[in-house]
Design a protein around this motif. Structure first.
Motif, PDB file in Angstrom:
ATOM      1  N   GLN A 169      -6.466  -9.877  -4.285  1.00  0.00           N
ATOM      2  CA  GLN A 169      -6.384  -8.876  -3.228  1.00  0.00           C
ATOM      3  C   GLN A 169      -5.439  -9.320  -2.119  1.00  0.00           C
ATOM      4  O   GLN A 169      -4.656  -8.529  -1.601  1.00  0.00           O
ATOM      5  CB  GLN A 169      -7.760  -8.611  -2.647  1.00  0.00           C
ATOM      6  CG  GLN A 169      -8.700  -7.918  -3.621  1.00  0.00           C
ATOM      7  CD  GLN A 169     -10.128  -8.024  -3.165  1.00  0.00           C
ATOM      8  OE1 GLN A 169     -10.391  -8.420  -2.045  1.00  0.00           O
ATOM      9  NE2 GLN A 169     -11.038  -7.686  -4.040  1.00  0.00           N
ATOM     10  N   ALA A 181      -2.050  -8.818  -3.284  1.00  0.00           N
ATOM     11  CA  ALA A 181      -1.767  -7.392  -3.397  1.00  0.00           C
ATOM     12  C   ALA A 181      -1.478  -6.796  -2.027  1.00  0.00           C
ATOM     13  O   ALA A 181      -0.533  -6.029  -1.854  1.00  0.00           O
ATOM     14  CB  ALA A 181      -2.933  -6.672  -4.065  1.00  0.00           C
ATOM     15  N   LYS A 182      -2.319  -7.134  -1.048  1.00  0.00           N
ATOM     16  CA  LYS A 182      -2.134  -6.567   0.280  1.00  0.00           C
ATOM     17  C   LYS A 182      -0.871  -7.110   0.928  1.00  0.00           C
ATOM     18  O   LYS A 182      -0.184  -6.402   1.644  1.00  0.00           O
ATOM     19  CB  LYS A 182      -3.359  -6.855   1.147  1.00  0.00           C
ATOM     20  CG  LYS A 182      -4.594  -6.082   0.657  1.00  0.00           C
ATOM     21  CD  LYS A 182      -5.824  -6.440   1.446  1.00  0.00           C
ATOM     22  CE  LYS A 182      -7.048  -5.687   0.908  1.00  0.00           C
ATOM     23  NZ  LYS A 182      -8.288  -6.043   1.605  1.00  0.00           N
ATOM     24  N   THR A 236      -0.243  -2.826  -1.111  1.00  0.00           N
ATOM     25  CA  THR A 236      -1.123  -2.194  -2.090  1.00  0.00           C
ATOM     26  C   THR A 236      -0.543  -0.884  -2.588  1.00  0.00           C
ATOM     27  O   THR A 236      -0.670  -0.556  -3.771  1.00  0.00           O
ATOM     28  CB  THR A 236      -2.502  -1.946  -1.444  1.00  0.00           C
ATOM     29  OG1 THR A 236      -3.036  -3.197  -0.996  1.00  0.00           O
ATOM     30  CG2 THR A 236      -3.457  -1.332  -2.445  1.00  0.00           C
ATOM     31  N   ARG A 237       0.117  -0.172  -1.722  1.00  0.00           N
ATOM     32  CA  ARG A 237       0.693   1.108  -2.123  1.00  0.00           C
ATOM     33  C   ARG A 237       1.768   0.913  -3.186  1.00  0.00           C
ATOM     34  O   ARG A 237       1.824   1.654  -4.174  1.00  0.00           O
ATOM     35  CB  ARG A 237       1.265   1.824  -0.903  1.00  0.00           C
ATOM     36  CG  ARG A 237       1.879   3.175  -1.239  1.00  0.00           C
ATOM     37  CD  ARG A 237       2.392   3.875   0.012  1.00  0.00           C
ATOM     38  NE  ARG A 237       3.047   5.127  -0.312  1.00  0.00           N
ATOM     39  CZ  ARG A 237       2.415   6.264  -0.549  1.00  0.00           C
ATOM     40  NH1 ARG A 237       1.096   6.301  -0.483  1.00  0.00           N
ATOM     41  NH2 ARG A 237       3.083   7.370  -0.836  1.00  0.00           N
ATOM     42  N   THR A 284       0.138   0.094  -6.453  1.00  0.00           N
ATOM     43  CA  THR A 284      -0.471   1.284  -7.049  1.00  0.00           C
ATOM     44  C   THR A 284       0.578   2.146  -7.724  1.00  0.00           C
ATOM     45  O   THR A 284       0.377   2.646  -8.842  1.00  0.00           O
ATOM     46  CB  THR A 284      -1.206   2.098  -5.973  1.00  0.00           C
ATOM     47  OG1 THR A 284      -2.237   1.282  -5.382  1.00  0.00           O
ATOM     48  CG2 THR A 284      -1.851   3.337  -6.578  1.00  0.00           C
ATOM     49  N   ALA A 326      -6.218  -1.604 -10.718  1.00  0.00           N
ATOM     50  CA  ALA A 326      -5.783  -0.998  -9.462  1.00  0.00           C
ATOM     51  C   ALA A 326      -6.918  -0.919  -8.461  1.00  0.00           C
ATOM     52  O   ALA A 326      -6.743  -1.179  -7.267  1.00  0.00           O
ATOM     53  CB  ALA A 326      -5.216   0.399  -9.737  1.00  0.00           C
ATOM     54  N   LEU A 350      -7.628  -4.505  -7.130  1.00  0.00           N
ATOM     55  CA  LEU A 350      -6.628  -5.004  -6.191  1.00  0.00           C
ATOM     56  C   LEU A 350      -6.684  -4.293  -4.847  1.00  0.00           C
ATOM     57  O   LEU A 350      -6.280  -4.845  -3.830  1.00  0.00           O
ATOM     58  CB  LEU A 350      -5.225  -4.836  -6.786  1.00  0.00           C
ATOM     59  CG  LEU A 350      -4.912  -5.708  -8.002  1.00  0.00           C
ATOM     60  CD1 LEU A 350      -3.541  -5.353  -8.547  1.00  0.00           C
ATOM     61  CD2 LEU A 350      -4.986  -7.183  -7.647  1.00  0.00           C
ATOM     62  N   ALA A 351      -7.209  -3.061  -4.839  1.00  0.00           N
ATOM     63  CA  ALA A 351      -7.244  -2.284  -3.603  1.00  0.00           C
ATOM     64  C   ALA A 351      -8.483  -2.553  -2.770  1.00  0.00           C
ATOM     65  O   ALA A 351      -8.500  -2.274  -1.578  1.00  0.00           O
ATOM     66  CB  ALA A 351      -7.172  -0.791  -3.918  1.00  0.00           C
TER      67      ALA A 351
END
Length: 453
Positions: free
Chosen positions: A10, A13-14, A18-19, A22, A132, A135-136
């Motif tokens: 995470q 990802a952040k 994250t967008r 995705t 997804a 990770l979000a």
């Protein structure tokens, strides 16, 4: 409380956005789903090239679909016991090799075998969606998870719809082998991008082995009422969906005189459902399972009612397709969002159960729709689809008192520790028992003994 094991993933990802991740996973879902449907418009050209009859080439898309169903059942559960990143990269690389085998196929038999391999190695979207969500958030579907599920699913649907147009157009320009060759290169390019962009997400602590995850599927289905409701409802809606798209060909050919090219283009009418899938996921975030499923499966029922005059009036048919497909695909996004509120250690198995039942429903719907058409024409098909959709609505919105509890065998103490009904329903918090909570009330001390002011 269930400990999250995806925090490292995470953070990366952040940090990377994250967008963006995705959107990348949405593109991954589109490309890998498209590979399953490439062969459908190519059968005439391939038959002429391989000097075989069209009937013999019909085995190729059938083999690909059977391989896809087998991949969902046999490979997707591994996402609960292995790193999903490695699985996605491995399946992408292997499917590129299978696509190359299709491009170089010297005979029909070779093409059938390679087509089966393409389907078997292509259930990447069913691994991408839980990744997804993980990770979000914290592995469990939290706020915004429905939007993410809907976005990734929209990519899958766009891949399915675009594959037929892309495949047919490229085949006319460069031949049917070039379609498989270009898809092979595109899949390899996608794998290279994913290798650099996807973070590592370790399996959950205490994750079971692959054999255990596979053998636990029947127990998972039988032990948890919410899982049964969602999967059975999905199968019933799948019957309504399969009955429509199978008999639509008969209706367009016999009543409207539309040829094969027009029938293929008619499928683009369903593109509206791909654009609306993220909004269906948001509806699940805002209204919960029962409200969202009632609205979207209700659209499936309404779509069939609109389709009834479509047997003689073309624009009613077009309107009915849009309403039906929005309900079907939106309901699928909601169903996945609801399932992902359960223990993150079983997300891949939940996806396996849902899509296995979904495909079985679509296959059964195709058979029932054909029989209904032969027996009573379009009104009989509409009756079949409406009854199946109403049954799916009733099953999907049944109240589930234990809807937020983890299934037995997947509790906080590990995947092999059963959770009793009373214990599963207990309010979770920092206090191990009611006695400790009462002691805190009397003394004003927290769970560690410190004074709370």
């Amino acid at each position: 409380m269930i400990e999250s094991n995806v925090s490292a993933g995470q953070r990366r990802a952040k940090g990377g956005g994250t967008r963006r991740l995705t959107l990348l996973l949405t593109a991954t879902s589109a490309v890998t789903a498209a590979n399953v449907y490439l062969s459908q418009p190519l059968m005439g050209a391939a038959a002429a090239s391989l000097r075989a009859g069209p009937d013999a080439l019909a085995a190729v898309p059938t083999a690909t679909q059977l391989g896809y169903a087998a991949g969902i059942l046999l490979l997707v559960p591994a996402g609960d016991s292995h790193d999903r990143r490695r699985l996605i990269l491995g399946l992408g690389t292997a499917s590129a090799v299978a696509l190359a085998g299709c491009a170089l196929a010297p005979s029909v038999g070779w093409l059938v075998v390679a087509g089966f391999a393409v389907g078997l190695l292509s259930p990447v979207p069913q691994l991408v969606t839980p990744l997804a969500v993980a990770l979000a958030g914290d592995g469990r579907a939290g706020p915004g998870a429905g939007r993410i599920v809907g976005t990734v699913q929209g990519g899958l649907l766009m891949g399915v719809l675009a594959s037929r147009a892309y495949s047919g157009s490229l085949a006319e320009l460069a031949g049917w082998r070039a379609v498989f060759g270009c898809s092979c290169l595109l899949t390899l390019l996608l794998v290279l991008v994913l290798r650099g962009a996807l973070p590592y997400v370790p399996p959950a602590t205490g994750a079971a082995s692959y054999q255990d995850t596979l053998s636990s599927l029947p127990r998972l289905f039988l032990a948890h009422p919410l899982v049964r409701r969602i999967t059975v409802s999905g199968a019933l809606v799948g019957i309504a969906f399969g009955a429509f798209w199978t008999t639509l060909t008969f209706l367009l050919e016999q009543h409207y005189g539309v040829g094969p090219t027009g029938i293929g283009l008619f499928g683009l009418v369903a593109a509206a459902s791909a654009l609306l899938s993220p909004y269906a996921g948001r509806l699940a975030d805002r209204t919960g399972r029962r409200g969202a499923l009632a609205a979207l499966i209700g659209l499936v029922v309404a779509g069939w009612l609109v389709l009834l005059p479509g047997g003689t009036r073309f624009w009613w048919l077009v309107a009915g397709v849009i309403v039906l497909d929005v309900g079907v695909w939106g309901g699928q996004a909601v169903s996945q969002t609801v399932l992902f509120t359960l223990d993150p250690r079983i997300h891949s198995r939940l996806n396996t159960l849902y899509f296995t039942f979904r495909f079985l429903g679509i296959a059964l719907g195709s058979l029932m729709g054909s029989l209904a058409w032969a027996g009573g024409g379009w009104p009989a098909v509409v009756g079949t689809g409406t009854v199946a959709a109403v049954a799916g609505l009733v099953v999907g919105v049944l109240p589930a008192r234990d809807g937020d509890r983890p299934p037995p065998g997947t509790g906080a103490d590990g995947p092999d520790q059963p959770v009793s009904g009373r214990r599963a329903g207990r309010r979770r918090g920092p206090y191990p028992s009611r006695t400790a909570w009462l002691r805190r009330r009397r003394t004003g001390c927290g769970p560690s003994g410190s004074r709370r002011w």
